[in-house]
Enzyme design. Structure first.
Site: not given
Ligand code: GLC
Length: 760
Positions: A416, A419, A490
């Site tokens: 997670d 990015e 999300d």
């Protein structure tokens, strides 16, 4: 890295001459070179080396070119090239046309370029920014790397990975810049977590695909600026475009995944139901959740541990206080048939007493500022460093640390915040990262940060176990499908996000990501009994099947919402488990063809315009159609059935395709249809994969002649790649007589194969 002077595509000038080296043609223009390489007769690479002489592709890992017949030459100032299926013309100022062998024009540059006044001037941008708008990424003119292509009447666009909005991307604009977006994703967001710059253009009577292989920040404006053209622009890097031709969209998906790689066959249990929450805050709470699933008879294969299982959010550590000793909880879960998946974020806590920090610092494994000082930003653990995953030695280091988790009995890793996310503003463009040994910057490596992190995880797990690694990642680039499954990040407990699930997963599937899913029930905000129910129905066939929710939101396990929800939830999770052999077969086939599990109708019915904007239905494989209810309060669904004869999965009713029907869909019904001439392999009910030996296979059949191939192996290891599997061919004639042929036999066979008619 010296970013140097900006380039612009306007500087190509006249075409002067060309040279040939096998199937590579170097066209010399006054100012630049255009290198055209025939990869296969249906795939051609167009390369203008603006920033780098090399491709430095992170998606296409090896030379994919194969020998094929090509003729080429110059005529009246134009370069002409021909393969068996494609014809290319290249003229001055990069006038490019690609046609099919029938001379039908597929892709053509838009000679006039972009219209003036279409962009925001620097002055306007300053005013907007002064007013508090985020104008930093606003379009201020031609891009240093740009390709403006003609938009023809009837063109439609698909692909582009996880972009928000609808199935058909025409008239929208997008950015490729992996972004952590906590706000509610809607069609106004140009970028989400992944950058998968592959575009499939469906023309009136032809198709073609484009893969823009450049990891710098880039744009695609698909007819929003003008209905005459669409354009691709990048802030830096090269123009490196793969043109893909084919008879249909399936050929294009296959060609694209030939280039960038295919989703590998996963372990069987990973297709089971998975439960997550940020966070189950102690081992007791996790066990309570596990026990609920078993006592309520809702099948479940895995529980995910979010960041709180770690010691102070330090990766590769364990919070002993709440979760006991490493290995204890996973063993208890295993006893009840549950696998454990743990989260791992890239941000490594700055803490001199922490081994990851010390090792990373000592070996220079972290990204630095241009002066060479380790770069620090903030994520969950507070101040954190960013491993430089583009380097093999960093990936190996990171991968090897998974030993701690594997030894603790963990079965899968969830990557997670890659990015990469950063709480104190975005990493500056000049933070130093590497692409293998080449020193470069965040500007180039941002969009592949998650890609390389999941590769490190995948390769680490591959070395540590004999199982096929199960990795889930939030950020990705083209080609990440080789290493990891993905979820869409999300989302929120909103009906619009349930609706977006269908186009988002279909486009991810076409973009190579066959193994993808959403947070069932929605991550942020509070779900309702009705939304959760409709979500589990819609997601029943979504490849990754996980319910996950955010801290502070209403608890989202099915039993939080009363008996009716539990009973419907159970019905669909059980249905999913019965379909496991079908889903598994689709993955097995997908490894060979690149075709996804969950497919938009347009992939199989591209001659039918009703399918071009079909956002509310999808196919699972070719012959199963799912039309979930996606509106609050609705108990009816308008279903479009494409050509052919279909059977209602629940009632067996025969319905002719090529029409819309109105299906009653009370809260416990998700409309599902099976095409005539279909064989669907199914298992008996089970509480989890491995609960009982899979000795019986049921074949659910609809009337009509049918052929189906079914794959069977151990469901865990790579033994099938050495031949340890069975491949059955089932042929059913019009009278319903079944013939079974073993196409390959090297695994214990089923004891029983039972045929069942859908139409009783
Ligand atoms: C991010 C993830 C989410 C996770 C949370 C805490 O928001 O997208 O899935 O639960 O971080 O780790």
């Amino acid at each position: 890295m010296d970013l140097g002077e900006k380039y612009t595509m306007k500087t190509m000038g006249q075409l002067i001459s060309y040279t040939q080296d096998e199937n590579t043609f170097t066209l010399q223009y006054e100012k630049e070179q255009l290198i055209i390489k025939v990869i296969r007769e249906d795939i051609i690479n167009f390369f203008i080396p603006l920033r780098f002489k090399e491709h430095y592709s992170k998606a296409v890992e090896e030379d994919k070119s194969v020998p094929c017949k090509v003729t080429a030459g110059m005529k009246e100032g134009e370069f002409l090239l021909e393969t068996k299926s494609l014809k290319v013309r290249a003229g001055s100022d990069l006038a490019l046309t690609v046609s099919g062998s029938d001379n039908r024009v597929l892709m053509h540059t838009h000679g006039a370029g972009r219209k003036s006044g279409a962009v925001v001037s620097e002055e306007t941008r300053k005013i907007l920014e002064a007013e508090g708008h985020d104008a930093s990424k606003m379009d201020t003119g031609d891009y240093p790397v740009q390709l403006v292509l003609g938009l023809d009447e009837g063109d439609d666009f698909y692909g582009l990975g996880d972009k928000s909005g609808f199935l058909n991307k025409k008239y929208y604009e997008y950015e490729n810049w992996n972004s952590d977006i906590p706000q509610a994703h809607n069609e106004d967001y140009h970028a989400l977590y992944k950058s998968v710059p592959v575009l499939f253009c469906k023309k009136k009577q032809a198709v073609y695909g484009l893969f823009f292989d450049n990891t710098f920040h880039s744009y695609l404006n698909l007819g929003k600026e003008s209905t005459d053209y669409f354009y691709y622009g990048a802030d830096d890097g090269n123009l490196d475009v793969y043109f893909m031709g084919g008879e249909n969209l399936k050929d294009l998906v296959s060609a694209y995944t030939y280039l960038t790689g295919r989703t590998p066959l996963p372990q069987r249990w990973t297709l089971g139901y998975q439960q997550s929450r940020w966070s189950y805050e102690s081992a007791d709470e996790v066990m309570d959740v596990a026990e609920h699933f078993r006592s309520l008879d809702i099948p479940c294969d895995a529980i995910h541990l979010d960041i709180d299982y770690m010691d102070g959010y330090r990766v590769f550590t364990w919070n002993n206080e709440e979760y006991g000793q490493p290995g204890e909880l996973t063993a208890q879960l295993k006893e009840k048939g549950f696998k454990t998946v743990t989260i791992i974020d890239p941000g490594t806590k700055v803490d001199d007493s922490y081994f990851m920090c010390r090792e990373g610092e000592k070996n220079h494994y972290f990204a630095t500022d241009p002066e060479g000082k380790t770069y620090v930003n903030e994520v969950w653990p507070g101040d954190a460093n960013y491993p430089d995953f583009g380097r093999k030695e960093v990936r190996d280091w990171w991968g090897s640390h998974h030993k701690f988790l594997v030894d603790a009995g963990v079965d899968g890793i969830w990557n997670d915040m890659n990015e990469p996310a950063s709480f104190r503003g975005e990493l500056p463009a000049d933070v130093v990262f590497h692409d293998e040994d080449r020193k470069t910057s965040h500007a180039e490596m941002h969009n592949v940060y998650g890609h390389y992190m999941s590769r490190a995880t995948f390769e680490g797990l591959q070395k540590l176990t004999d199982k096929r690694p199960f990795v889930i990642t939030r950020a990705a680039y083209a080609g990440t499908q080789k290493y990891s499954t993905v979820w869409t990040g999300d989302n929120q407990s909103l009906w619009s996000h349930l609706q977006m699930m269908v186009p988002q997963l279909c486009n991810l599937g076409m973009s190579g990501f066959a193994f993808a899913g959403t947070d069932i029930g929605g991550f942020g905000a509070d779900t309702t009994p009705e939304l959760l129910t409709r979500w589990i129905e819609a997601a029943c066939f979504s490849p990754l099947f996980r319910n996950h929710s955010c801290k502070g939101t209403r608890r989202q396990e099915p039993w939080q919402f009363g008996d009716e929800v539990v009973s419907i939830y159970r019905k669909y999770v059980k249905l999913r488990y019965r379909f496991l052999p079908y889903l598994y077969d689709l993955f097995y086939q997908g490894e060979k063809t690149g075709l996804p599990v969950m497919r938009p109708l347009v992939l199989h019915y591209e001659e039918d315009r009703e399918t071009y904007n079909m956002n509310g239905e999808f196919l699972v494989g070719e012959n199963l159609l799912v039309a979930p209810v996606l509106e609050q309060g609705s108990d009816k669904k308008m279903v479009y059935l494409p050509r052919g004869t279909w059977y209602d999965f629940w009632t067996g009713e025969k319905i002719s395709g090529g029409q819309y029907i109105l299906r009653d869909a009370p809260i416990d019904v998700c409309p599902i249809y099976v095409k005539a001439g279909t064989i669907l392999p199914m298992y008996e009910e089970m509480s989890y994969v491995g609960e009982k030996p899979l000795t019986t296979l049921k074949l659910l059949c609809t009337p009509g002649e049918a052929h189906y191939e079914h794959f069977q192996d151990d469901g865990e290891t790579y033994a099938y790649r050495n031949g340890a599997y069975n491949l059955y061919a089932f042929d059913r004639d019009a009278d319903g007589k079944l013939k079974t042929t073993m196409l390959h036999e090297n695994y214990p066979k089923y004891e029983k194969i039972i045929m069942e008619e859908l139409v009783k």
